[in-house]
Every structure is written in structure tokens, then in C-alpha cells.
Design an enzyme around this catalytic site. Structure first.
Site, short mmCIF file in Angstrom:
data_model
loop_
_atom_site.label_atom_id
_atom_site.label_comp_id
_atom_site.label_asym_id
_atom_site.label_seq_id
_atom_site.Cartn_x
_atom_site.Cartn_y
_atom_site.Cartn_z
N GLU A 127 0.86 -1.20 0.00
CA GLU A 127 0.00 0.00 0.00
C GLU A 127 0.89 1.24 0.00
OE1 GLU A 127 -2.54 -0.49 3.42
OE2 GLU A 127 -3.78 -1.95 2.31
N PRO A 128 0.31 2.40 -0.28
CA PRO A 128 1.14 3.60 -0.32
C PRO A 128 1.95 3.81 0.96
CG PRO A 128 -1.00 4.06 -1.26
CD PRO A 128 -1.07 2.66 -0.73
N GLY A 131 4.86 -1.45 2.81
CA GLY A 131 5.21 -2.51 1.88
C GLY A 131 5.83 -3.68 2.63
N GLN A 337 31.33 -3.14 -16.88
CA GLN A 337 32.74 -2.76 -16.77
C GLN A 337 33.56 -3.43 -17.87
OE1 GLN A 337 33.17 -0.45 -14.67
NE2 GLN A 337 35.37 -0.14 -14.88
N GLU A 364 9.19 -8.82 -3.34
CA GLU A 364 9.00 -10.12 -2.64
C GLU A 364 9.87 -10.19 -1.38
OE1 GLU A 364 7.42 -13.24 -4.16
OE2 GLU A 364 6.43 -11.88 -5.53
N GLU A 368 17.08 -6.71 3.13
CA GLU A 368 17.12 -6.54 4.60
C GLU A 368 16.17 -7.56 5.26
OE1 GLU A 368 16.82 -4.09 2.43
OE2 GLU A 368 18.51 -2.76 2.83
C1 LIG Z 1 8.71 -3.26 -9.80
C2 LIG Z 1 8.00 -3.62 -8.53
C3 LIG Z 1 6.98 -4.55 -8.57
C4 LIG Z 1 6.28 -4.86 -7.40
N1 LIG Z 1 5.25 -5.75 -7.46
C5 LIG Z 1 4.46 -5.94 -6.36
C6 LIG Z 1 3.29 -6.76 -6.42
O1 LIG Z 1 2.99 -7.37 -7.45
N2 LIG Z 1 2.52 -6.85 -5.31
C7 LIG Z 1 2.80 -6.20 -4.16
O2 LIG Z 1 2.03 -6.30 -3.22
N3 LIG Z 1 3.92 -5.42 -4.05
C8 LIG Z 1 4.75 -5.28 -5.12
N4 LIG Z 1 5.87 -4.48 -5.05
C9 LIG Z 1 6.16 -3.81 -3.80
C10 LIG Z 1 7.34 -4.41 -3.06
O3 LIG Z 1 7.02 -5.68 -2.58
C11 LIG Z 1 7.73 -3.41 -1.95
O4 LIG Z 1 8.30 -2.28 -2.59
C12 LIG Z 1 8.71 -4.01 -0.96
O5 LIG Z 1 8.09 -5.02 -0.21
C13 LIG Z 1 9.26 -2.95 0.00
O6 LIG Z 1 8.23 -2.21 0.56
P1 LIG Z 1 8.27 -0.60 0.50
O7 LIG Z 1 8.57 -0.21 -0.89
O8 LIG Z 1 7.04 -0.08 1.13
O9 LIG Z 1 9.52 -0.21 1.37
P2 LIG Z 1 9.52 0.01 2.97
O10 LIG Z 1 8.80 -1.09 3.63
O11 LIG Z 1 9.09 1.39 3.25
O12 LIG Z 1 11.09 -0.14 3.26
C14 LIG Z 1 12.00 0.88 2.92
C15 LIG Z 1 13.40 0.42 3.33
O13 LIG Z 1 13.42 0.13 4.74
C16 LIG Z 1 13.85 -1.21 4.94
N5 LIG Z 1 13.10 -1.80 6.05
C17 LIG Z 1 11.77 -1.77 6.25
N6 LIG Z 1 11.46 -2.48 7.34
C18 LIG Z 1 12.62 -2.97 7.83
C19 LIG Z 1 12.96 -3.79 8.94
N7 LIG Z 1 12.02 -4.28 9.78
N8 LIG Z 1 14.25 -4.09 9.14
C20 LIG Z 1 15.22 -3.61 8.30
N9 LIG Z 1 14.96 -2.84 7.24
C21 LIG Z 1 13.67 -2.53 7.00
C22 LIG Z 1 13.54 -1.94 3.65
O14 LIG Z 1 14.34 -3.10 3.49
C23 LIG Z 1 13.84 -0.86 2.62
O15 LIG Z 1 15.22 -0.83 2.37
C24 LIG Z 1 6.62 -4.21 -6.18
C25 LIG Z 1 7.69 -3.32 -6.15
C26 LIG Z 1 8.38 -3.02 -7.29
C27 LIG Z 1 9.52 -2.04 -7.24
#
Ligand SMILES: Cc1cc2nc3c(=O)[nH]c(=O)nc-3n(C[C@H](O)[C@H](O)[C@H](O)COP(=O)(O)OP(=O)(O)OC[C@H]3O[C@@H](n4cnc5c(N)ncnc54)[C@H](O)[C@@H]3O)c2cc1C
Length: 382
Positions: A127-128, A131, A337, A364, A368
């Protein structure tokens, strides 16, 4: 212990390779990457060969060869082209959830169309505002008589602009009970109140479409509930534990493709009167990458076998994804490279491989999160 693939698995790899040699066109790949267009016709052709439905049992229209076979197809596809290959496999994304938790009726409605390539699925968790942590979500489903009413927004959803149906994680109970208060629903794209916006300007995998899905008073029947009410979070984790193995396969294929381009180029390109592969700094870099790819491949094979044997090992699947995705980024970087200035141009494919590889460290479950999952298992073991 036998490290050889079976005859059937080798045949599958050969048939994917033949398909890619015949159907993949590097000009088309560049154009689709530039314009961010999904190659629907190509996808349908690949689906007719059953490449994207290897893991789906024959009784639902699939090939029924299991998860390792599916990963082998993914690897071989992405070896040929990191984004066209992924596009040819992505249409069934999320269908593992249907297989794991669907009723016979749900499986019979959705899976045969997916296997034939005339329907495309999407799985919507992110969600926005969240993730990684989806232990509670903002998308809410409320029971109204024999229907559920869904409101909320999912973002970054693979296939959203082209999907025929969505598997959606919704909050159906109290937020005071994280992990125990969510449910999954199957929602058809025609549902009133459902709208999709395409998200543009992705860094890589640009011919796979991504979008935001909004639900405004979307009504679905009781029969749309996938599995049991309140179990959506644990089902989602079960799904990720399995499906991240195919991301490892995507990463390995991407890495292997980039390595092969680099090795070929380095044997032909001369500097100071000799092929650059003879320079130790180039040759050793590629040897290192080849070693890492093989190690990642063995991890992925082992993880996929654990799934096929119904002994899914969450530590292995996380290790496979964590390691393979980092290898893919390193391999594509080493290829750039090796090709020097040409590596930086889109025409030589390795620039695209680098962009395409990067997402495997994010979706997926980020790297981290894979480390946290591995640590959790380590703490159980020692
Ligand atoms: C091209 C693409 C396709 C996608 N397809 C799908 C899909 O089909 N369905 C779907 O549901 N989602 C999908 N996603 C979403 C994707 O699964 C999320 O972007 C991902 O799970 C990370 O969530 P976030 O972007 O909200 O990052 P955040 O959760 O905000 O995390 C930001 C950063 O903080 C770190 N972080 C967060 N929590 C912790 C923790 N507890 N410990 C250490 N580090 C942490 C993360 O590792 C990351 O580096 C897609 C994303 C992309 C880019």
C-alpha cells in the site's frame, strides 16, 4: 546426492532456449523497454508452451512439473533477455496463492484461463504507506450481508494495468490483532469501483507493467474469500516463502545472460594487442562472477526442491533470493565494466540487465527482510 537435472528438466531448458532464440528480438526488447509496453502477444505464445504454468497441476490446465521446473524456465527466459523473459513468465503471478488456499471451484474458475494465457493475475499486498510491514493494512473489507465491501488502495502492483483479477490483502478484523485480522479476496477487474492507474518510469523490468489499484465500495461475494477469514497474513507469508525462489531464478538468469555477453565480448575486444580477457583484472572478475552464479544456482535448486518435496525451507528460500539478487547486480555491473563505454549504452543489453537486476533486491521482501528471515531461522536452530 545427484546434482544432475533430469532428462525432462534438460528438455524443458532446451525448449525455452529454442523459444527465446526464435521469438526474442533485441530491437523489440529495446523498444518495449523504452516505451514501457507489455508484450502481450509474446506472453500468450509462451503461455501456450506452458512455460508460465509449469507448477500448476495438469487437472487445472498446467503442466504439473513442479516448482523447480518453473524456476528453470524462469532462469532460462531471463538468461535470454532479462525483461522480455520475465514478461513471458509473469502472467500467472500470485496464482500459487490460489493453488495453496483456493477452493476447487475457485481453482477451476481461474487457473485454466491463466494456464492458457488468456487471463492474467496480480497479487496486491503493498500500500502507499506500507510494503514491508503488512501485519496490518489500510485496505478494509467489511461484511454486508452475503457480500464484502472493499475500500483502499494498493500500489506497486505487478500486472495491475493488464490483470483480469487481483488477489487482495484486506483488513477484516481489529488492528489490535496484527497478523490475525486480515483476509485475502479474489476481485475481478470488472468489479464496480475498482480502478487502475499505470505507474511509469520504472528503473528496470520496464516491459512488465506495474500499477496502483483503488477500491471504492467494491462489492464481492462471500465466495471471493480466499481460504479462511483472518488468515490472510499467514497465507501471504507462506506465499512469499515459496515465490521468492522464482525471484532467485529470475536473478540467476539475468546474471548468466550478462556474464555470457561479457565473456564473448572480452574474447573479441582487443587492447594493447591482445583480447581483454587475457588481462587478469578482467578474466578474474568474470571467473569470480561465474563462481557466484553457480553457487546461487545451487541454492535456488535446493530451495525449489524443498518446495517440490513439500518440505519448504524458509531459510533456504530467503538465502537463495538474498544471494542470487546480489549476484545479479554484481554480474551485470561486471559485464558493464567489461564492455567499457559500450556497456553503458542500451544496445548491448548489459545496461538493461543492470537496471532489471536491481528490483530483485527489492520486491518479494527486500534484502534486509531476507536477512531478518534467515536470522529468525538461525535463532531457532542454535
Ligand atoms: C517493480 C516492482 C513490482 C512490485 N510488485 C508488487 C506486487 O505485485 N505486489 C505487491 O504487493 N507489491 C509489489 N511491489 C512492492 C514491493 O514488494 C515493496 O516495494 C517491498 O516489499 C518494499 O516495501 P516498501 O517499498 O514499502 O519499502 P519500505 O517497507 O518502506 O522499506 C524501505 C526500506 O526500509 C527497509 N526496512 C523496512 N522495514 C525494515 C525492517 N524491519 N528491518 C530492516 N529494514 C527494514 C527496507 O528493506 C527498505 O530498504 C513491487 C515493487 C516493485 C519495485
Amino acid at each position: 546426492m545427484d546434482f544432475e537435472l533430469t532428462k525432462q528438466q534438460l528438455k524443458l531448458k532446451d525448449s525455452v532456449r529454442t523459444f527465446c532464440e526464435k521469438e526474442f528480438d533485441s530491437k523489440l526488447a529495446l523498444e518495449l523497454d523504452k516505451n514501457e509496453v507489455f508484450p502481450m502477444e509474446l506472453y500468450r505464445k509462451a503461455a501456450k508452451h506452458g512455460f508460465s504454468s509449469r507448477f500448476i497441476p495438469e487437472k487445472y490446465g498446467g503442466i504439473g512439473e513442479g516448482y523447480l521446473a518453473s524456476c528453470l524456465a524462469m532462469e532460462e527466459m531471463c538468461r535470454a533477455d532479462s525483461s522480455l523473459g520475465l514478461a513471458c513468465m509473469i502472467g500467472t503471478f500470485g496464482s500459487d496463492l490460489l493453488l495453496l488456499k483456493g477452493t476447487e471451484e475457485q481453482k477451476n474458475i481461474y487457473l485454466p484461463h491463466l494456464c492458457r494465457g488468456d487471463s492474467i493475475s496480480a497479487a496486491a499486498f503493498t500500500e502507499p504507506s506500507r510494503g514491508t510491514d503488512i501485519s496490518t493494512v489500510d485496505t478494509i473489507a467489511v461484511k454486508d450481508g452475503k457480500e464484502w465491501v472493499i475500500n483502499g488502495t494498493k500500489t506497486l502492483i505487478t500486472n495491475a494495468p493488464i490483470a483480469d483479477f487481483f488477489i487482495v490483502l484486506c483488513q477484516t478484523g481489529s488492528r489490535e490483532l496484527p497478523r490475525k485480522s486480515q483476509s485475502l479476496f479474489i476481485v475481478n477487474k470488472e468489479a464496480n469501483g475498482l480502478s487502475v492507474t499505470k505507474l511509469s518510469n520504472k528503473m528496470g523490468i520496464r516491459c512488465v507493467t506495474t500499477g496502483e489499484v483503488s477500491f471504492k465500495d467494491v462489492r464481492v461475494s462471500e465466495k471471493s474469500l480466499l481460504g479462511k477469514q483472518g488468515e490472510g497474513f499467514s497465507y501471504s507469508m507462506e506465499f512469499f516463502t515459496i515465490s521468492r525462489t522464482s525471484i532467485a531464478a529470475q536473478a540467476i538468469g539475468t546474471a548468466q545472460g550478462a556474464l555470457e555477453i561479457a565473456v564473448n565480448y572480452a574474447q573479441k575486444r582487443e587492447s594493447a594487442g591482445q583480447p581483454i580477457i587475457r588481462f587478469q583484472q578482467i578474466g578474474a572478475k568474470l571467473a569470480q562472477v561465474a563462481t557466484e552464479i553457480e553457487a546461487a544456482r545451487l541454492l535456488m535448486y535446493k530451495a525449489a526442491c524443498s518446495i517440490d518435496q513439500n518440505k519448504v525451507d524458509p531459510m533456504l528460500t530467503s538465502m537463495a533470493k538474498l544471494y542470487a539478487s546480489s549476484v545479479a547486480v554484481r554480474a551485470a555491473d561486471a559485464a558493464i565494466q567489461t564492455l567499457g563505454g559500450y556497456g553503458y549504452l542500451g544496445d548491448y543489453k548489459v545496461e538493461r540487465a543492470y537496471r532489471d537486476a536491481r528490483v530483485t533486491e527489492i520486491y518479494e521482501g527486500t534484502s534486509e527482510i531476507q536477512r531478518l528471515a534467515i536470522l529468525k531461522q538461525l535463532l531457532k536452530s542454535y
